[in-house]
Design a protein around this motif. Structure first.
Motif, mmCIF file in Angstrom:
data_model
loop_
_atom_site.group_PDB
_atom_site.id
_atom_site.type_symbol
_atom_site.label_atom_id
_atom_site.label_comp_id
_atom_site.label_asym_id
_atom_site.label_seq_id
_atom_site.Cartn_x
_atom_site.Cartn_y
_atom_site.Cartn_z
ATOM 1 N N THR A 1 20.779 -14.763 12.574
ATOM 2 C CA THR A 1 21.573 -15.968 12.346
ATOM 3 C C THR A 1 22.851 -15.598 11.602
ATOM 4 O OG1 THR A 1 20.361 -16.423 10.298
ATOM 5 C CG2 THR A 1 19.582 -17.527 12.278
ATOM 6 N N ALA A 2 23.900 -16.389 11.795
ATOM 7 C CA ALA A 2 25.186 -16.137 11.129
ATOM 8 C C ALA A 2 25.012 -16.234 9.620
ATOM 9 C CB ALA A 2 26.225 -17.140 11.618
ATOM 10 N N ASP A 3 25.702 -15.333 8.898
ATOM 11 C CA ASP A 3 25.605 -15.339 7.438
ATOM 12 C C ASP A 3 26.755 -16.089 6.768
ATOM 13 O OD1 ASP A 3 27.773 -13.632 7.647
ATOM 14 O OD2 ASP A 3 26.759 -11.906 6.758
ATOM 15 N N GLY A 4 27.666 -16.653 7.562
ATOM 16 C CA GLY A 4 28.793 -17.403 7.016
ATOM 17 C C GLY A 4 29.964 -16.535 6.601
ATOM 18 N N GLN A 5 29.822 -15.212 6.744
ATOM 19 C CA GLN A 5 30.892 -14.285 6.363
ATOM 20 C C GLN A 5 31.279 -13.388 7.530
ATOM 21 O OE1 GLN A 5 29.131 -12.328 2.994
ATOM 22 N NE2 GLN A 5 29.662 -13.994 1.606
ATOM 23 N N GLY A 6 30.987 -13.850 8.731
ATOM 24 C CA GLY A 6 31.353 -13.082 9.917
ATOM 25 C C GLY A 6 30.284 -12.112 10.383
ATOM 26 N N GLY A 7 29.192 -12.016 9.662
ATOM 27 C CA GLY A 7 28.108 -11.121 10.042
ATOM 28 C C GLY A 7 26.869 -11.911 10.410
ATOM 29 N N SER A 8 25.729 -11.224 10.430
ATOM 30 C CA SER A 8 24.478 -11.913 10.721
ATOM 31 C C SER A 8 23.383 -11.405 9.802
ATOM 32 C CB SER A 8 24.078 -11.728 12.186
ATOM 33 O OG SER A 8 23.748 -10.386 12.440
ATOM 34 N N VAL A 9 22.364 -12.230 9.674
ATOM 35 C CA VAL A 9 21.207 -11.923 8.847
ATOM 36 C C VAL A 9 19.980 -11.942 9.743
ATOM 37 C CG1 VAL A 9 19.810 -12.721 6.903
ATOM 38 C CG2 VAL A 9 22.273 -13.021 6.852
ATOM 39 N N MET A 10 19.075 -10.994 9.536
ATOM 40 C CA MET A 10 17.849 -10.919 10.308
ATOM 41 C C MET A 10 16.721 -11.520 9.467
ATOM 42 S SD MET A 10 16.028 -7.491 11.789
ATOM 43 C CE MET A 10 15.634 -6.829 10.174
ATOM 44 N N ARG A 11 16.010 -12.506 10.048
ATOM 45 C CA ARG A 11 14.914 -13.164 9.342
ATOM 46 C C ARG A 11 13.696 -13.246 10.249
ATOM 47 N NH1 ARG A 11 19.202 -16.748 7.373
ATOM 48 N NH2 ARG A 11 19.384 -16.388 5.144
ATOM 49 N N ALA A 12 12.511 -13.080 9.652
ATOM 50 C CA ALA A 12 11.283 -13.280 10.408
ATOM 51 C C ALA A 12 11.255 -14.715 10.911
ATOM 52 C CB ALA A 12 10.068 -12.996 9.538
ATOM 53 N N ALA A 13 10.728 -14.920 12.115
ATOM 54 C CA ALA A 13 10.690 -16.248 12.715
ATOM 55 C C ALA A 13 9.294 -16.525 13.262
ATOM 56 C CB ALA A 13 11.720 -16.345 13.843
ATOM 57 N N ALA A 14 8.865 -17.767 13.142
ATOM 58 C CA ALA A 14 7.572 -18.167 13.696
ATOM 59 C C ALA A 14 7.649 -18.289 15.209
ATOM 60 C CB ALA A 14 7.134 -19.494 13.083
ATOM 61 N N ALA A 15 8.852 -18.580 15.740
ATOM 62 C CA ALA A 15 9.052 -18.735 17.180
ATOM 63 C C ALA A 15 10.533 -18.601 17.489
ATOM 64 C CB ALA A 15 8.545 -20.095 17.646
ATOM 65 N N LEU A 16 10.836 -18.226 18.722
ATOM 66 C CA LEU A 16 12.215 -18.216 19.209
ATOM 67 C C LEU A 16 12.313 -19.263 20.313
ATOM 68 C CD1 LEU A 16 13.015 -14.388 19.456
ATOM 69 C CD2 LEU A 16 13.649 -15.985 17.639
ATOM 70 N N PRO A 17 13.194 -20.271 20.142
ATOM 71 C CA PRO A 17 13.307 -21.333 21.140
ATOM 72 C C PRO A 17 13.961 -20.853 22.431
ATOM 73 C CG PRO A 17 14.945 -21.627 19.414
ATOM 74 C CD PRO A 17 14.093 -20.459 19.014
ATOM 75 N N LEU A 18 13.475 -21.383 23.543
ATOM 76 C CA LEU A 18 14.033 -21.109 24.875
ATOM 77 C C LEU A 18 14.289 -22.446 25.564
ATOM 78 C CD1 LEU A 18 11.572 -18.305 25.914
ATOM 79 C CD2 LEU A 18 14.022 -18.034 25.632
ATOM 80 N N PRO A 19 15.440 -23.071 25.286
ATOM 81 C CA PRO A 19 15.750 -24.346 25.947
ATOM 82 C C PRO A 19 15.767 -24.179 27.471
ATOM 83 C CG PRO A 19 17.279 -23.915 24.147
ATOM 84 C CD PRO A 19 16.489 -22.658 24.359
ATOM 85 N N ALA A 20 15.539 -25.260 28.178
ATOM 86 C CA ALA A 20 15.595 -25.244 29.639
ATOM 87 C C ALA A 20 16.952 -24.719 30.098
ATOM 88 C CB ALA A 20 15.375 -26.647 30.177
ATOM 89 N N GLY A 21 16.938 -23.844 31.092
ATOM 90 C CA GLY A 21 18.173 -23.309 31.658
ATOM 91 C C GLY A 21 18.944 -22.381 30.737
ATOM 92 N N SER A 22 18.282 -21.806 29.756
ATOM 93 C CA SER A 22 18.982 -20.971 28.779
ATOM 94 C C SER A 22 18.700 -19.488 28.968
ATOM 95 C CB SER A 22 18.591 -21.367 27.356
ATOM 96 O OG SER A 22 17.242 -20.979 27.110
ATOM 97 N N GLU A 23 19.492 -18.682 28.273
ATOM 98 C CA GLU A 23 19.313 -17.237 28.240
ATOM 99 C C GLU A 23 19.391 -16.790 26.794
ATOM 100 O OE1 GLU A 23 21.198 -14.646 31.200
ATOM 101 O OE2 GLU A 23 22.030 -13.541 29.499
ATOM 102 N N LEU A 24 18.436 -15.997 26.377
ATOM 103 C CA LEU A 24 18.370 -15.492 25.008
ATOM 104 C C LEU A 24 18.563 -13.977 25.057
ATOM 105 C CD1 LEU A 24 17.706 -16.430 22.094
ATOM 106 C CD2 LEU A 24 15.312 -15.971 22.619
#
Length: 130
Positions: free
Chosen positions: A57-80
């Motif tokens: 997820t975005a860290d608000g400073q132009g980078g990203s932060v990696m966090r453990a997740a319970a699930a990754l959403p896959l909306p209809a018609g999407s690509e992850l």
């Protein structure tokens, strides 16, 4: 490879860290081609004690932060994107590897989805990018 409306595009494992206990499962893309949303809930592998989801997820400073997740959403018609680098939405971490991995090894991995169920596949171990 397909599981109903889900497409797992080129899954691969990045060779384990120097201590040999962790490896990352990536794929070019995980696509939901259907009209119904789904979620990636996790997985397992005989090669590891655990397979854990991580979301970038975005860290608000132009980078990203990696966090453990319970699930990754896959909306209809999407690509992850679950690949290396800043364009990645996340990855799966194989923790507690039973033995160090070598480039060219193949691992059996099962992923579990909320609606589509489970899919088992073999993923090749590749050299880490520098």
């Amino acid at each position: 490879m397909r599981l109903g409306d889900l497409v797992l595009d080129h899954p691969y494992v990045v060779a384990s860290t120097t201590d040999g206990t962790v490896a990352l499962l990536h794929m070019k893309a995980l696509r939901n081609t259907g009209a119904q949303a789904d979620r990636l809930l996790g997985g397992h592998s005989p090669a590891a004690a655990a397979v854990t989801l991580y979301q970038h997820t975005a860290d608000g400073q132009g980078g990203s932060v990696m966090r453990a997740a319970a699930a990754l959403p896959l909306p209809a018609g999407s690509e992850l994107a679950l690949r290396h680098g800043p364009q990645s939405a996340g990855h799966l971490m194989l923790q507690g590897l039973r033995q160090p991995l070598r480039v060219g090894d193949t691992l059996s991995i099962t992923l579990r989805f909320e609606k589509a169920g489970e899919v088992t596949f073999d993923a090749s171990v590749v050299r880490p990018r520098s």
